[in-house]
Design a protein around this motif. Structure first.
Motif, PDB file in Angstrom:
ATOM      1  N   ILE A 158       0.327  -1.417   0.015  1.00 56.59           N
ATOM      2  CA  ILE A 158       0.294  -0.177  -0.412  1.00 56.59           C
ATOM      3  C   ILE A 158       0.887   0.923   0.645  1.00 56.59           C
ATOM      4  CG2 ILE A 158      -1.001   1.539   1.902  1.00 56.59           C
ATOM      5  CD1 ILE A 158      -2.510  -1.724   1.898  1.00 56.59           C
ATOM      6  N   ALA A 159       2.158   1.354   1.051  1.00 52.35           N
ATOM      7  CA  ALA A 159       2.785   2.427   1.055  1.00 52.35           C
ATOM      8  C   ALA A 159       3.150   2.647  -0.671  1.00 52.35           C
ATOM      9  CB  ALA A 159       3.846   2.255   2.027  1.00 52.35           C
ATOM     10  N   ARG A 160       3.937   1.849  -1.465  1.00 50.35           N
ATOM     11  CA  ARG A 160       4.512   2.137  -2.233  1.00 50.35           C
ATOM     12  C   ARG A 160       3.623   2.006  -3.295  1.00 50.35           C
ATOM     13  NH1 ARG A 160       9.626   0.345  -3.447  1.00 50.35           N
ATOM     14  NH2 ARG A 160       8.604  -0.694  -5.753  1.00 50.35           N
ATOM     15  N   GLY A 161       2.374   2.080  -3.866  1.00 51.64           N
ATOM     16  CA  GLY A 161       1.434   1.883  -4.893  1.00 51.64           C
ATOM     17  C   GLY A 161       0.845   3.094  -4.794  1.00 51.64           C
ATOM     18  N   PHE A 162       0.546   4.037  -3.002  1.00 44.16           N
ATOM     19  CA  PHE A 162      -0.352   4.806  -3.495  1.00 44.16           C
ATOM     20  C   PHE A 162      -0.173   6.333  -2.334  1.00 44.16           C
ATOM     21  CE2 PHE A 162      -3.369   1.406  -3.202  1.00 44.16           C
ATOM     22  CZ  PHE A 162      -3.643   0.911  -4.410  1.00 44.16           C
ATOM     23  N   ALA A 163       2.013   6.163  -2.047  1.00 42.60           N
ATOM     24  CA  ALA A 163       1.921   7.256  -0.973  1.00 42.60           C
ATOM     25  C   ALA A 163       1.843   8.691  -2.432  1.00 42.60           C
ATOM     26  CB  ALA A 163       3.506   6.841  -1.595  1.00 42.60           C
ATOM     27  N   GLY A 164       1.685   8.316  -3.427  1.00 38.83           N
ATOM     28  CA  GLY A 164       1.338   9.496  -4.887  1.00 38.83           C
ATOM     29  C   GLY A 164       0.278  10.345  -4.605  1.00 38.83           C
ATOM     30  N   GLU A 165      -0.142   9.548  -4.233  1.00 38.93           N
ATOM     31  CA  GLU A 165      -2.160   9.964  -4.106  1.00 38.93           C
ATOM     32  C   GLU A 165      -1.783  10.523  -2.748  1.00 38.93           C
ATOM     33  OE1 GLU A 165      -5.403   7.966  -5.675  1.00 38.93           O
ATOM     34  OE2 GLU A 165      -3.334   6.664  -6.163  1.00 38.93           O
ATOM     35  N   GLY A 166      -0.768  10.586  -1.556  1.00 38.55           N
ATOM     36  CA  GLY A 166      -1.329  10.696  -0.042  1.00 38.55           C
ATOM     37  C   GLY A 166      -1.696  10.200   0.559  1.00 38.55           C
ATOM     38  N   ILE A 167      -1.345   8.788   0.459  1.00 38.90           N
ATOM     39  CA  ILE A 167      -2.424   7.463   0.784  1.00 38.90           C
ATOM     40  C   ILE A 167      -1.099   7.287   1.794  1.00 38.90           C
ATOM     41  CG2 ILE A 167      -3.538   5.457   1.063  1.00 38.90           C
ATOM     42  CD1 ILE A 167      -5.113   6.946  -0.859  1.00 38.90           C
ATOM     43  N   LEU A 168      -0.469   7.261   2.996  1.00 39.03           N
ATOM     44  CA  LEU A 168       0.497   6.760   3.972  1.00 39.03           C
ATOM     45  C   LEU A 168       0.459   5.329   4.542  1.00 39.03           C
ATOM     46  CD1 LEU A 168       1.195   9.582   5.347  1.00 39.03           C
ATOM     47  CD2 LEU A 168       2.361   8.581   2.589  1.00 39.03           C
ATOM     48  N   ALA A 169       0.492   4.416   4.294  1.00 36.75           N
ATOM     49  CA  ALA A 169       0.398   3.197   5.208  1.00 36.75           C
ATOM     50  C   ALA A 169       1.711   2.787   6.316  1.00 36.75           C
ATOM     51  CB  ALA A 169       0.299   2.110   4.022  1.00 36.75           C
ATOM     52  N   PHE A 170       0.890   2.641   7.614  1.00 35.67           N
ATOM     53  CA  PHE A 170       2.648   1.969   8.456  1.00 35.67           C
ATOM     54  C   PHE A 170       1.948   0.878   8.940  1.00 35.67           C
ATOM     55  CE2 PHE A 170       1.947   6.947   7.923  1.00 35.67           C
ATOM     56  CZ  PHE A 170       2.519   7.122   7.917  1.00 35.67           C
ATOM     57  N   GLY A 171       2.982   0.160   9.537  1.00 34.25           N
ATOM     58  CA  GLY A 171       3.185  -1.009  10.758  1.00 34.25           C
ATOM     59  C   GLY A 171       3.601  -0.850  12.038  1.00 34.25           C
ATOM     60  N   VAL A 172       3.044  -1.503  12.373  1.00 31.46           N
ATOM     61  CA  VAL A 172       3.951  -2.161  14.521  1.00 31.46           C
ATOM     62  C   VAL A 172       3.772  -3.661  14.709  1.00 31.46           C
ATOM     63  CG1 VAL A 172       3.781  -1.645  16.863  1.00 31.46           C
ATOM     64  CG2 VAL A 172       2.842   0.621  14.903  1.00 31.46           C
ATOM     65  N   CYS A 173       5.568  -3.571  14.741  1.00 28.25           N
ATOM     66  CA  CYS A 173       5.424  -5.230  15.350  1.00 28.25           C
ATOM     67  C   CYS A 173       5.849  -5.864  16.550  1.00 28.25           C
ATOM     68  CB  CYS A 173       7.000  -5.569  14.203  1.00 28.25           C
ATOM     69  SG  CYS A 173       5.881  -6.340  12.683  1.00 28.25           S
ATOM     70  N   PRO A 174       4.245  -5.857  17.609  1.00 30.20           N
ATOM     71  CA  PRO A 174       4.912  -5.667  19.090  1.00 30.20           C
ATOM     72  C   PRO A 174       5.625  -7.510  19.170  1.00 30.20           C
ATOM     73  CG  PRO A 174       2.050  -4.945  19.033  1.00 30.20           C
ATOM     74  CD  PRO A 174       3.231  -5.374  17.154  1.00 30.20           C
ATOM     75  N   ALA A 212       2.889   3.889  19.973  1.00 30.51           N
ATOM     76  CA  ALA A 212       4.170   4.333  18.649  1.00 30.51           C
ATOM     77  C   ALA A 212       2.276   3.978  17.643  1.00 30.51           C
ATOM     78  CB  ALA A 212       4.573   2.148  18.558  1.00 30.51           C
ATOM     79  N   VAL A 213       1.789   3.485  17.624  1.00 28.11           N
ATOM     80  CA  VAL A 213       0.607   4.046  16.953  1.00 28.11           C
ATOM     81  C   VAL A 213      -0.147   5.203  17.216  1.00 28.11           C
ATOM     82  CG1 VAL A 213      -1.867   2.895  16.553  1.00 28.11           C
ATOM     83  CG2 VAL A 213      -0.691   0.924  16.291  1.00 28.11           C
ATOM     84  N   ALA A 214      -0.171   5.950  17.785  1.00 25.32           N
ATOM     85  CA  ALA A 214      -0.694   7.217  18.030  1.00 25.32           C
ATOM     86  C   ALA A 214       0.078   7.781  16.922  1.00 25.32           C
ATOM     87  CB  ALA A 214      -0.550   7.306  19.227  1.00 25.32           C
ATOM     88  N   TYR A 215       1.456   7.428  16.993  1.00 24.38           N
ATOM     89  CA  TYR A 215       2.144   8.626  16.563  1.00 24.38           C
ATOM     90  C   TYR A 215       2.591   8.742  15.367  1.00 24.38           C
ATOM     91  CZ  TYR A 215       6.972   9.987  14.235  1.00 24.38           C
ATOM     92  OH  TYR A 215       7.919  10.532  14.197  1.00 24.38           O
ATOM     93  N   PRO A 221       6.099  11.468  10.139  1.00 23.35           N
ATOM     94  CA  PRO A 221       6.464  12.569   8.917  1.00 23.35           C
ATOM     95  C   PRO A 221       5.975  11.542   7.343  1.00 23.35           C
ATOM     96  CG  PRO A 221       8.295  11.685   9.505  1.00 23.35           C
ATOM     97  CD  PRO A 221       7.207  11.457  10.452  1.00 23.35           C
ATOM     98  N   PRO A 222       5.049  11.767   6.484  1.00 23.22           N
ATOM     99  CA  PRO A 222       4.484  10.897   5.487  1.00 23.22           C
ATOM    100  C   PRO A 222       6.224  10.321   4.639  1.00 23.22           C
ATOM    101  CG  PRO A 222       3.994  13.405   5.147  1.00 23.22           C
ATOM    102  CD  PRO A 222       4.369  13.309   6.337  1.00 23.22           C
ATOM    103  N   SER A 223       7.593  10.867   4.643  1.00 14.35           N
ATOM    104  CA  SER A 223       8.845  10.495   4.387  1.00 14.35           C
ATOM    105  C   SER A 223       8.698   8.546   5.274  1.00 14.35           C
ATOM    106  CB  SER A 223       9.852  11.076   4.425  1.00 14.35           C
ATOM    107  OG  SER A 223       9.530  12.086   3.801  1.00 14.35           O
ATOM    108  N   MET A 224       7.849   9.141   6.195  1.00 12.79           N
ATOM    109  CA  MET A 224       8.387   7.295   6.824  1.00 12.79           C
ATOM    110  C   MET A 224       6.992   6.086   6.039  1.00 12.79           C
ATOM    111  SD  MET A 224       8.762   8.011  11.402  1.00 12.79           S
ATOM    112  CE  MET A 224       8.767   6.043  11.168  1.00 12.79           C
ATOM    113  N   THR A 225       6.253   6.473   5.519  1.00  9.64           N
ATOM    114  CA  THR A 225       5.470   5.289   4.705  1.00  9.64           C
ATOM    115  C   THR A 225       5.779   4.109   4.345  1.00  9.64           C
ATOM    116  OG1 THR A 225       3.495   5.015   3.261  1.00  9.64           O
ATOM    117  CG2 THR A 225       5.513   6.733   2.704  1.00  9.64           C
ATOM    118  N   GLY A 226       5.422   3.017   4.978  1.00  4.79           N
ATOM    119  CA  GLY A 226       6.594   2.288   4.553  1.00  4.79           C
ATOM    120  C   GLY A 226       6.780   1.596   5.592  1.00  4.79           C
ATOM    121  N   ALA A 227       7.532   2.075   6.418  1.00  6.83           N
ATOM    122  CA  ALA A 227       7.925   2.257   7.919  1.00  6.83           C
ATOM    123  C   ALA A 227       7.389   1.179   8.674  1.00  6.83           C
ATOM    124  CB  ALA A 227       8.445   2.603   8.678  1.00  6.83           C
ATOM    125  N   VAL A 228       7.778  -0.084   9.721  1.00 10.44           N
ATOM    126  CA  VAL A 228       7.446  -1.375  10.185  1.00 10.44           C
ATOM    127  C   VAL A 228       8.542  -1.182  11.790  1.00 10.44           C
ATOM    128  CG1 VAL A 228       6.940  -3.052  10.877  1.00 10.44           C
ATOM    129  CG2 VAL A 228       6.317  -2.627   8.622  1.00 10.44           C
TER     130      VAL A 228
END
Length: 238
Positions: A158-174, A212-215, A221-228
């Motif tokens: 999702i992060a790679r596919g839609f970043a150009g449209e302002g759609i950001l995706a992040f993951g958390v791995c507890p 972490a989820v709230a952050y 920052p948008p440049s973090m999209t795709g980060a886990v």
């Protein structure tokens, strides 16, 4: 986000999800959660059922005035199935785990992407996966690890596919987190011996994951999209 963010969180009535709800509501967002039954701030939905995720999205959209800015996929199950279980039980367990942990999350991510593309506003997804996505899990939890690895791969796609449209995706791995589910597992696996595998010497508190989820949901920052982000006390470092 200049307006008050509108947020949907699945699995928000207990454990990590309840801590996420607390962390987000403390930041003056407009929030709707999900659990087993309807409540003042909660929509009841059984994500084991096909179509339930879509119905949940529609209900949340109505509750939030037709706009959702952030989706947090936190709902999940952690149920054992032995490798030598009868094949029908084995497959039913895999089906249930994949449906709740991965397919329902995917269905909600799809609705979120379509919603933001239609509105041309962008938005944020935070998927709560698990250390098991990278490290694997016990012999009775192949399906759990596989479902969480799928969540990570989906997040990155999702992060790679839609970043150009302002759609950001992040993951958390507890890693292990001190919820009722984790307490049962810790006791069943020897407790102190298992903790010895965590260099920090303790399992995470739900509030640590929630912060972490709230952050990611509100401030990253948008440049973090795709980060886990890993939250496991250095029990798995990659």
């Amino acid at each position: 986000m200049t307006d008050t963010p509108h947020i949907l969180v699945t699995g928000s009535t207990r454990g990590i999800g309840a801590a996420i709800a607390d962390a987000l509501t403390a930041k003056s967002v407009r929030f709707v959660g999900h659990g087993r039954a309807d409540g003042p701030d909660t929509i009841g939905a059984d994500l084991a059922q096909t179509g339930a995720a879509d119905a949940l999205w529609d209900a949340a959209l109505a509750r939030l005035g037709g706009r959702i800015d952030v989706l947090v996929n936190n709902a999940g199950v952690f149920e054992p199935i032995a490798v030598d279980a009868p094949v029908d039980e084995w497959q039913a367990s895999w089906d249930r785990t994949m449906q709740i942990n991965l397919q329902a999350s995917a269905d909600l991510c799809r609705r979120a992407v379509l919603h933001w593309r239609e509105r041309k506003t962008g938005g944020r997804i935070v998927n709560v996966a698990s250390r098991a996505a990278y490290r694997g899990d016990s012999p009775a939890h192949w399906h759990y690890a596989a479902s969480k690895a799928g969540m990570v791969a989906m997040t990155k796609s999702i992060a790679r596919g839609f970043a150009g449209e302002g759609i950001l995706a992040f993951g958390v791995c507890p890693g292990f987190t001190m919820t009722g589910m984790a307490e049962d597992y810790l006791s069943s696996r020897g407790g102190e011996k298992l903790l010895a595998d965590i260099p920090l010497g303790k399992v995470a508190d739900p509030e640590e994951v929630a912060n972490a989820v709230a952050y990611l949901a509100l401030e990253a920052p948008p440049s973090m999209t795709g980060a886990v982000l890993d939250i496991n006390g250095a029990s798995y470092v990659r």
